[in-house]
Design an enzyme around this catalytic site. Sequence first.
Site, PDB file in Angstrom:
ATOM      1  N   PRO A  31     -35.022 -11.124  12.635  1.00  0.00           N
ATOM      2  CA  PRO A  31     -34.424 -12.006  11.629  1.00  0.00           C
ATOM      3  C   PRO A  31     -33.948 -13.310  12.262  1.00  0.00           C
ATOM      4  CG  PRO A  31     -33.051 -10.049  12.029  1.00  0.00           C
ATOM      5  CD  PRO A  31     -34.286  -9.866  12.814  1.00  0.00           C
ATOM      6  N   LEU A  32     -34.289 -14.423  11.623  1.00  0.00           N
ATOM      7  CA  LEU A  32     -33.901 -15.755  12.109  1.00  0.00           C
ATOM      8  C   LEU A  32     -33.386 -16.577  10.929  1.00  0.00           C
ATOM      9  CD1 LEU A  32     -37.056 -16.367  14.336  1.00  0.00           C
ATOM     10  CD2 LEU A  32     -34.734 -15.958  15.190  1.00  0.00           C
ATOM     11  N   HIS A 178     -27.773  -5.076   8.664  1.00  0.00           N
ATOM     12  CA  HIS A 178     -27.289  -5.959   9.740  1.00  0.00           C
ATOM     13  C   HIS A 178     -25.915  -5.491  10.224  1.00  0.00           C
ATOM     14  CE1 HIS A 178     -26.708  -9.277  12.300  1.00  0.00           C
ATOM     15  NE2 HIS A 178     -26.981 -10.285  11.497  1.00  0.00           N
ATOM     16  N   TYR A 183     -20.745  -9.773  12.364  1.00  0.00           N
ATOM     17  CA  TYR A 183     -20.575  -9.862  10.917  1.00  0.00           C
ATOM     18  C   TYR A 183     -19.850  -8.613  10.390  1.00  0.00           C
ATOM     19  CZ  TYR A 183     -23.352 -13.920  11.778  1.00  0.00           C
ATOM     20  OH  TYR A 183     -23.759 -15.125  12.286  1.00  0.00           O
ATOM     21  N   ARG A 230     -29.651  -2.826  12.702  1.00  0.00           N
ATOM     22  CA  ARG A 230     -29.509  -3.670  13.882  1.00  0.00           C
ATOM     23  C   ARG A 230     -28.094  -3.585  14.411  1.00  0.00           C
ATOM     24  NH1 ARG A 230     -31.153  -9.934  15.488  1.00  0.00           N
ATOM     25  NH2 ARG A 230     -32.543  -9.145  17.097  1.00  0.00           N
ATOM     26  N   GLY A 321     -37.428 -13.744  19.309  1.00  0.00           N
ATOM     27  CA  GLY A 321     -36.832 -14.621  18.311  1.00  0.00           C
ATOM     28  C   GLY A 321     -37.290 -16.050  18.445  1.00  0.00           C
ATOM     29  N   ARG A 322     -36.721 -16.734  19.434  1.00  0.00           N
ATOM     30  CA  ARG A 322     -37.001 -18.163  19.554  1.00  0.00           C
ATOM     31  C   ARG A 322     -38.463 -18.433  19.877  1.00  0.00           C
ATOM     32  NH1 ARG A 322     -32.126 -18.709  23.517  1.00  0.00           N
ATOM     33  NH2 ARG A 322     -32.818 -16.546  23.782  1.00  0.00           N
TER      34      ARG A 322
HETATM   35  C1  LIG Z   1     -32.199 -19.775  14.736  1.00  0.00           C
HETATM   36  C2  LIG Z   1     -31.723 -18.361  14.923  1.00  0.00           C
HETATM   37  C3  LIG Z   1     -31.313 -17.639  13.830  1.00  0.00           C
HETATM   38  C4  LIG Z   1     -30.924 -16.292  13.963  1.00  0.00           C
HETATM   39  N1  LIG Z   1     -30.609 -15.585  12.850  1.00  0.00           N
HETATM   40  C5  LIG Z   1     -30.360 -14.252  12.938  1.00  0.00           C
HETATM   41  C6  LIG Z   1     -30.200 -13.467  11.769  1.00  0.00           C
HETATM   42  O1  LIG Z   1     -30.299 -13.939  10.633  1.00  0.00           O
HETATM   43  N2  LIG Z   1     -29.936 -12.144  11.938  1.00  0.00           N
HETATM   44  C7  LIG Z   1     -29.850 -11.568  13.179  1.00  0.00           C
HETATM   45  O2  LIG Z   1     -29.628 -10.366  13.282  1.00  0.00           O
HETATM   46  N3  LIG Z   1     -30.042 -12.294  14.292  1.00  0.00           N
HETATM   47  C8  LIG Z   1     -30.321 -13.606  14.204  1.00  0.00           C
HETATM   48  N4  LIG Z   1     -30.579 -14.332  15.339  1.00  0.00           N
HETATM   49  C9  LIG Z   1     -30.741 -13.627  16.626  1.00  0.00           C
HETATM   50  C10 LIG Z   1     -32.219 -13.315  16.864  1.00  0.00           C
HETATM   51  O3  LIG Z   1     -32.719 -12.376  15.929  1.00  0.00           O
HETATM   52  C11 LIG Z   1     -32.468 -12.755  18.290  1.00  0.00           C
HETATM   53  O4  LIG Z   1     -31.745 -11.564  18.457  1.00  0.00           O
HETATM   54  C12 LIG Z   1     -32.039 -13.787  19.313  1.00  0.00           C
HETATM   55  O5  LIG Z   1     -32.679 -15.021  19.080  1.00  0.00           O
HETATM   56  C13 LIG Z   1     -32.358 -13.340  20.733  1.00  0.00           C
HETATM   57  O6  LIG Z   1     -33.744 -13.143  20.884  1.00  0.00           O
HETATM   58  P1  LIG Z   1     -34.653 -14.239  21.658  1.00  0.00           P
HETATM   59  O7  LIG Z   1     -34.071 -14.372  23.030  1.00  0.00           O
HETATM   60  O8  LIG Z   1     -36.026 -13.592  21.669  1.00  0.00           O
HETATM   61  O9  LIG Z   1     -34.603 -15.488  20.881  1.00  0.00           O
HETATM   62  C14 LIG Z   1     -30.918 -15.676  15.238  1.00  0.00           C
HETATM   63  C15 LIG Z   1     -31.286 -16.432  16.351  1.00  0.00           C
HETATM   64  C16 LIG Z   1     -31.696 -17.750  16.211  1.00  0.00           C
HETATM   65  C17 LIG Z   1     -32.154 -18.516  17.427  1.00  0.00           C
END
Ligand SMILES: Cc1cc2nc3c(=O)[nH]c(=O)nc-3n(C[C@H](O)[C@H](O)[C@H](O)COP(=O)(O)O)c2cc1C
Length: 367
Positions: A31-32, A178, A183, A230, A321-322
């Site tokens: 989720p992002l 979540h 949260y 999660r 994620g990113r």
């Molecule tokens: C732009 C952005 C938005 C995110 N939104 C959520 C979200 O809505 N729900 C959630 O559980 N994590 C969210 N995260 C965390 C990501 O799901 C992920 O756990 C985090 O980016 C680390 O993984 P990565 O190193 O592969 O980016 C978000 C991260 C980013 C960068």
Amino acid sequence: MAATAGAATIPLLTPYKMGQFNLSHRMVLPPLTRNRSYNNIPQPHAILYYSQRATNGGLLIAEATGVSDTAQGYPDTPGIWTKKQVEAWKPIVDAVHEKGGIFFCQIWHVGRVSTFGFQPNGEAPISCTSKGVTPGLDGVDWSPPRPLRTEEIPLVVNDFRLAARNAIEAGFDGVEIHGANGYLIDQFMKDQVNDRTDQYGGSLENRCRFALEIVEAVANEIGAERVGMRLSPYASYMETGDSNPEALGPYMAKALNKFKLLYLHVIEPRMIKINDKYETVHSLLQMRSAFEGTFISAGGYNRDEGNKAVAESNTDLVAFGRLFLANPDLPKRFGLNAPLNKYNRSTFYIPDPVVGYTDYPFLEVPA
Ligand SMILES: Cc1cc2nc3c(=O)[nH]c(=O)nc-3n(C[C@H](O)[C@H](O)[C@H](O)COP(=O)(O)O)c2cc1C
């Protein structure tokens, strides 16, 4: 797009059966949050965003989606508590299914990570506590929350249940509850925040009660085979840390087995802050071995680390994620070991329907 074409040998691109879902590879879109669902309504531009990242047999988890009108704390995040929102999700889900993707909706309540401005009638955000997030953290003037009364808690549990039902109505294959990142559910679980004296506070069992009541309600509503959760026991985002994550994580993993939950999606201990990696002696192995369903690891993974984690069976699936945000064709790029687009942090949360969202280039222009 055939993610595995000609490159089926790396561990991340091997198939995996997650319950009833036949995944063609192990790379998950986590989720992002994208802050582009104006007035909490999913927008048509999300059709392109999600279908760009969909692969045949790939698992996608939608951005955090509010369960009620008290669930928001950021601008323009989507909801799933009204008929209009459910209808707006439908074409987005259809587009992912058309490409063969498996699509879960992350259902979310921010709790105290909010301000009066996001709450109905400008009321106080709800939480397990009256302790607020320090105003000014991340540049936001967080408002002091009000603790839920014991008898109100089942109403919030019910909001999650209805949101899950709505997600299925919208066509999603399942939901992810979540329970991470500071949260509402995490606020109840963590002893840095939860200062209740009723049956939802104090002991580890009491602090996890709210989370597990939600899991039970959602699993009863849509079937545990469609429910994931999660967690981020090691993280302290939004001043939501726990003094003993080594107890909390495995306790939850074991408790979820009782419901036969489909998957557990956990953020690596090295991600103390949302974006940066830290050295740590901790790992998710205890949670991994305690949980009987599918395990998804997230946080700071690259191609090599993801392959290693799958090869060593430290996880079943890996979320990126990113990297997935900036590379809509990430599985294909990993298969070819091709160079990656760099993500642009400054456009993560802007409201534009295109910029920093659907304008990251593909490796080849699709025919
Ligand atoms: C732009 C952005 C938005 C995110 N939104 C959520 C979200 O809505 N729900 C959630 O559980 N994590 C969210 N995260 C965390 C990501 O799901 C992920 O756990 C985090 O980016 C680390 O993984 P990565 O190193 O592969 O980016 C978000 C991260 C980013 C960068």
